[in-house]
Motif scaffolding. Structure first.
Motif, PDB file in Angstrom:
ATOM      1  N   ASN A 171       0.830  -1.202   0.000  1.00 46.46           N
ATOM      2  CA  ASN A 171       0.000   0.000   0.000  1.00 46.46           C
ATOM      3  C   ASN A 171       0.868   1.257   0.000  1.00 46.46           C
ATOM      4  O   ASN A 171       0.535   2.255  -0.647  1.00 46.46           O
ATOM      5  CB  ASN A 171      -0.915   0.005   1.224  1.00 46.46           C
ATOM      6  CG  ASN A 171      -2.042  -1.014   1.103  1.00 46.46           C
ATOM      7  OD1 ASN A 171      -2.477  -1.339   0.006  1.00 46.46           O
ATOM      8  ND2 ASN A 171      -2.499  -1.516   2.233  1.00 46.46           N
ATOM      9  N   TRP A 180       2.090   1.787  -3.498  1.00 48.63           N
ATOM     10  CA  TRP A 180       0.985   2.214  -4.346  1.00 48.63           C
ATOM     11  C   TRP A 180       0.676   3.695  -4.135  1.00 48.63           C
ATOM     12  O   TRP A 180       0.488   4.455  -5.091  1.00 48.63           O
ATOM     13  CB  TRP A 180      -0.241   1.359  -4.071  1.00 48.63           C
ATOM     14  CG  TRP A 180      -1.501   1.830  -4.741  1.00 48.63           C
ATOM     15  CD1 TRP A 180      -2.628   2.289  -4.133  1.00 48.63           C
ATOM     16  CD2 TRP A 180      -1.765   1.874  -6.147  1.00 48.63           C
ATOM     17  NE1 TRP A 180      -3.577   2.624  -5.060  1.00 48.63           N
ATOM     18  CE2 TRP A 180      -3.078   2.376  -6.312  1.00 48.63           C
ATOM     19  CE3 TRP A 180      -1.033   1.541  -7.273  1.00 48.63           C
ATOM     20  CZ2 TRP A 180      -3.662   2.560  -7.563  1.00 48.63           C
ATOM     21  CZ3 TRP A 180      -1.607   1.725  -8.525  1.00 48.63           C
ATOM     22  CH2 TRP A 180      -2.897   2.222  -8.664  1.00 48.63           C
ATOM     23  N   THR A 201       0.998   6.810  -6.932  1.00 50.69           N
ATOM     24  CA  THR A 201      -0.057   7.765  -7.293  1.00 50.69           C
ATOM     25  C   THR A 201       0.426   9.199  -7.135  1.00 50.69           C
ATOM     26  O   THR A 201       0.055  10.075  -7.929  1.00 50.69           O
ATOM     27  CB  THR A 201      -1.312   7.539  -6.435  1.00 50.69           C
ATOM     28  OG1 THR A 201      -1.023   7.794  -5.046  1.00 50.69           O
ATOM     29  CG2 THR A 201      -1.839   6.119  -6.596  1.00 50.69           C
ATOM     30  N   TRP A 242      -6.574   7.892  -7.763  1.00 55.11           N
ATOM     31  CA  TRP A 242      -6.483   6.425  -7.778  1.00 55.11           C
ATOM     32  C   TRP A 242      -6.569   5.834  -6.376  1.00 55.11           C
ATOM     33  O   TRP A 242      -7.014   4.709  -6.196  1.00 55.11           O
ATOM     34  CB  TRP A 242      -5.174   5.975  -8.432  1.00 55.11           C
ATOM     35  CG  TRP A 242      -5.084   6.269  -9.900  1.00 55.11           C
ATOM     36  CD1 TRP A 242      -6.033   6.868 -10.678  1.00 55.11           C
ATOM     37  CD2 TRP A 242      -3.985   5.985 -10.754  1.00 55.11           C
ATOM     38  NE1 TRP A 242      -5.602   6.992 -11.967  1.00 55.11           N
ATOM     39  CE2 TRP A 242      -4.340   6.448 -12.053  1.00 55.11           C
ATOM     40  CE3 TRP A 242      -2.742   5.400 -10.572  1.00 55.11           C
ATOM     41  CZ2 TRP A 242      -3.481   6.339 -13.144  1.00 55.11           C
ATOM     42  CZ3 TRP A 242      -1.893   5.278 -11.655  1.00 55.11           C
ATOM     43  CH2 TRP A 242      -2.248   5.738 -12.928  1.00 55.11           C
ATOM     44  N   ARG A 263     -11.412  -0.102  -6.740  1.00 53.85           N
ATOM     45  CA  ARG A 263     -10.767  -1.256  -7.369  1.00 53.85           C
ATOM     46  C   ARG A 263      -9.335  -1.462  -6.887  1.00 53.85           C
ATOM     47  O   ARG A 263      -8.784  -2.553  -7.038  1.00 53.85           O
ATOM     48  CB  ARG A 263     -10.752  -1.094  -8.888  1.00 53.85           C
ATOM     49  CG  ARG A 263     -12.111  -1.056  -9.545  1.00 53.85           C
ATOM     50  CD  ARG A 263     -11.983  -0.726 -11.019  1.00 53.85           C
ATOM     51  NE  ARG A 263     -11.436   0.622 -11.214  1.00 53.85           N
ATOM     52  CZ  ARG A 263     -11.103   1.126 -12.407  1.00 53.85           C
ATOM     53  NH1 ARG A 263     -11.265   0.388 -13.496  1.00 53.85           N
ATOM     54  NH2 ARG A 263     -10.627   2.358 -12.496  1.00 53.85           N
ATOM     55  N   PHE A 264      -8.768  -0.423  -6.269  1.00 55.38           N
ATOM     56  CA  PHE A 264      -7.342  -0.468  -5.958  1.00 55.38           C
ATOM     57  C   PHE A 264      -7.033  -0.244  -4.479  1.00 55.38           C
ATOM     58  O   PHE A 264      -5.914   0.098  -4.118  1.00 55.38           O
ATOM     59  CB  PHE A 264      -6.606   0.600  -6.781  1.00 55.38           C
ATOM     60  CG  PHE A 264      -6.931   0.580  -8.248  1.00 55.38           C
ATOM     61  CD1 PHE A 264      -6.959  -0.613  -8.950  1.00 55.38           C
ATOM     62  CD2 PHE A 264      -7.223   1.748  -8.927  1.00 55.38           C
ATOM     63  CE1 PHE A 264      -7.258  -0.641 -10.321  1.00 55.38           C
ATOM     64  CE2 PHE A 264      -7.515   1.741 -10.282  1.00 55.38           C
ATOM     65  CZ  PHE A 264      -7.541   0.536 -10.978  1.00 55.38           C
ATOM     66  N   ARG A 310      -6.066  -4.753  -6.164  1.00 56.82           N
ATOM     67  CA  ARG A 310      -5.226  -4.275  -7.263  1.00 56.82           C
ATOM     68  C   ARG A 310      -4.803  -5.433  -8.158  1.00 56.82           C
ATOM     69  O   ARG A 310      -4.652  -5.267  -9.369  1.00 56.82           O
ATOM     70  CB  ARG A 310      -4.006  -3.538  -6.707  1.00 56.82           C
ATOM     71  CG  ARG A 310      -4.349  -2.205  -6.075  1.00 56.82           C
ATOM     72  CD  ARG A 310      -3.128  -1.338  -5.846  1.00 56.82           C
ATOM     73  NE  ARG A 310      -2.229  -1.862  -4.844  1.00 56.82           N
ATOM     74  CZ  ARG A 310      -2.345  -1.623  -3.535  1.00 56.82           C
ATOM     75  NH1 ARG A 310      -3.362  -0.901  -3.067  1.00 56.82           N
ATOM     76  NH2 ARG A 310      -1.468  -2.110  -2.682  1.00 56.82           N
ATOM     77  N   ASN A 361      -7.777  -6.403 -10.360  1.00 61.76           N
ATOM     78  CA  ASN A 361      -8.036  -5.402 -11.394  1.00 61.76           C
ATOM     79  C   ASN A 361      -6.740  -4.957 -12.073  1.00 61.76           C
ATOM     80  O   ASN A 361      -6.583  -3.796 -12.437  1.00 61.76           O
ATOM     81  CB  ASN A 361      -8.753  -4.195 -10.774  1.00 61.76           C
ATOM     82  CG  ASN A 361     -10.117  -4.560 -10.226  1.00 61.76           C
ATOM     83  OD1 ASN A 361     -11.081  -4.722 -10.975  1.00 61.76           O
ATOM     84  ND2 ASN A 361     -10.208  -4.708  -8.908  1.00 61.76           N
ATOM     85  N   ARG A 393      -5.475  -1.373 -13.893  1.00 64.26           N
ATOM     86  CA  ARG A 393      -4.425  -0.627 -13.183  1.00 64.26           C
ATOM     87  C   ARG A 393      -3.201  -0.401 -14.063  1.00 64.26           C
ATOM     88  O   ARG A 393      -2.681   0.725 -14.129  1.00 64.26           O
ATOM     89  CB  ARG A 393      -4.034  -1.391 -11.910  1.00 64.26           C
ATOM     90  CG  ARG A 393      -2.857  -0.793 -11.167  1.00 64.26           C
ATOM     91  CD  ARG A 393      -2.688  -1.445  -9.819  1.00 64.26           C
ATOM     92  NE  ARG A 393      -2.463  -2.878  -9.895  1.00 64.26           N
ATOM     93  CZ  ARG A 393      -1.256  -3.439 -10.040  1.00 64.26           C
ATOM     94  NH1 ARG A 393      -0.178  -2.685 -10.160  1.00 64.26           N
ATOM     95  NH2 ARG A 393      -1.140  -4.759 -10.064  1.00 64.26           N
TER      96      ARG A 393
END
Length: 282
Positions: free
Chosen positions: A134, A137, A141, A149, A154-155, A161, A164, A168
């Motif tokens: 996380n 991620w 972003t 995002w 979805r993420f 993640r 999807n 992504r």
């Protein structure tokens, strides 16, 4: 007391035991080409290096070392048998054959992780970016200037993640096309996002990281000239030194056959009859 290894393509037993084998044959038969394709229903693809050949050699070296340790303990040598197919299957199993691990369960066809791999196009080339946690991620972003995002349902978690992944990675690709590789590397590295440029082979040997690692050595060969080679990947306390190039055909015949007790006259007779190679003058 002898430890020795014999290598075959498919092993000593089974309907393929006597078949001739080359690297692509083992890639195909082991499932490696399907793994490389990304899914069972896609066109299989070869890895464009002789991975089974090289992997079998590494496995053989490990096997010899293990057998030598066994001889130190037991006082007995042994004949170690190694099949190229076995070496590749053992290599693949933990990471790529998980669905085949649970015996008796119905295994559905393996599907692709994504229609996009982790090589992204930039404004002037290619790069790779990989995020798992996380924290990574969130850093991605920020670096890509896409804070929205983080709010996308979805993420929210690593599992989501992964589910999807197509969406992504496609979104990531569209953003990375807008700037150069160098610009993105600077932003992503500053944010703590794992990333790297995609290098050509010529770029690899000139990269500061490769130079700093000392993996490449240069030496003079008496006939081939100046050569560049890698040292051993493992670094021991004594540094790797290239003492000389590979021997010429027959270069050490006299020395080796003499050690075996063969008379010089006999060696010369064998050489004249071309039963052994002739030494190449330097």
């Amino acid at each position: 007391d002898i430890v020795y290894v014999s290598i075959s393509g498919f092993g000593e037993n089974g309907p393929y035991a006597q078949k001739p084998v080359y690297d692509p044959i083992v890639q195909a038969f082991s499932g490696l080409t399907t793994v490389q394709a990304g899914a069972d229903d896609r066109r299989p693809r070869l890895i464009r290096t002789v991975l089974p050949d090289k992997l079998t050699a590494v496995t053989a070296a490990q096997a010899i070392a293990a057998a030598l340790v066994g001889r130190l303990r037991s006082g007995k040598g042994q004949h170690v048998r190694l099949a190229m197919l076995d070496a590749v299957l053992a290599f693949l199993w933990a990471s790529d054959m998980g669905a085949q691990t649970y015996v008796g369960e119905q295994v559905s066809q393996r599907t692709a992780a994504s229609f996009i791999d982790l090589i992204y196009e930039t404004a002037n080339g290619f790069m790779t970016v990989a995020v798992m946690t996380n924290k990574e991620w969130a850093a991605l972003t920020r670096a890509l200037e896409c804070p929205q995002w983080l709010e996308d349902s979805r993420f929210v978690t690593p599992a989501l993640r992964d589910q999807n992944i197509d969406a992504r990675l496609e979104m990531t690709q569209e953003v990375l096309k807008t700037r150069t590789t160098e610009a993105w590397l600077a932003r992503l590295e500053a944010a703590g996002v794992p990333c790297a440029p995609v290098l050509t082979r010529e770029q690899v040997i000139a990269h500061p990281q490769i130079i700093a690692s000392g993996i490449l050595l240069e030496s003079e060969h008496p006939t081939a000239g100046r050569l560049r080679q890698t040292r051993t990947a493992a670094r021991f306390e004594a540094p790797t030194v290239i003492r000389h190039g590979a021997p010429h055909l027959g270069e050490h015949n006299q020395e080796i056959l003499s050690e075996l007790g063969i008379a010089r006259e006999t060696i010369e007779a064998l050489r004249r009859r071309w039963l052994i190679g002739a030494e190449v003058p330097r």
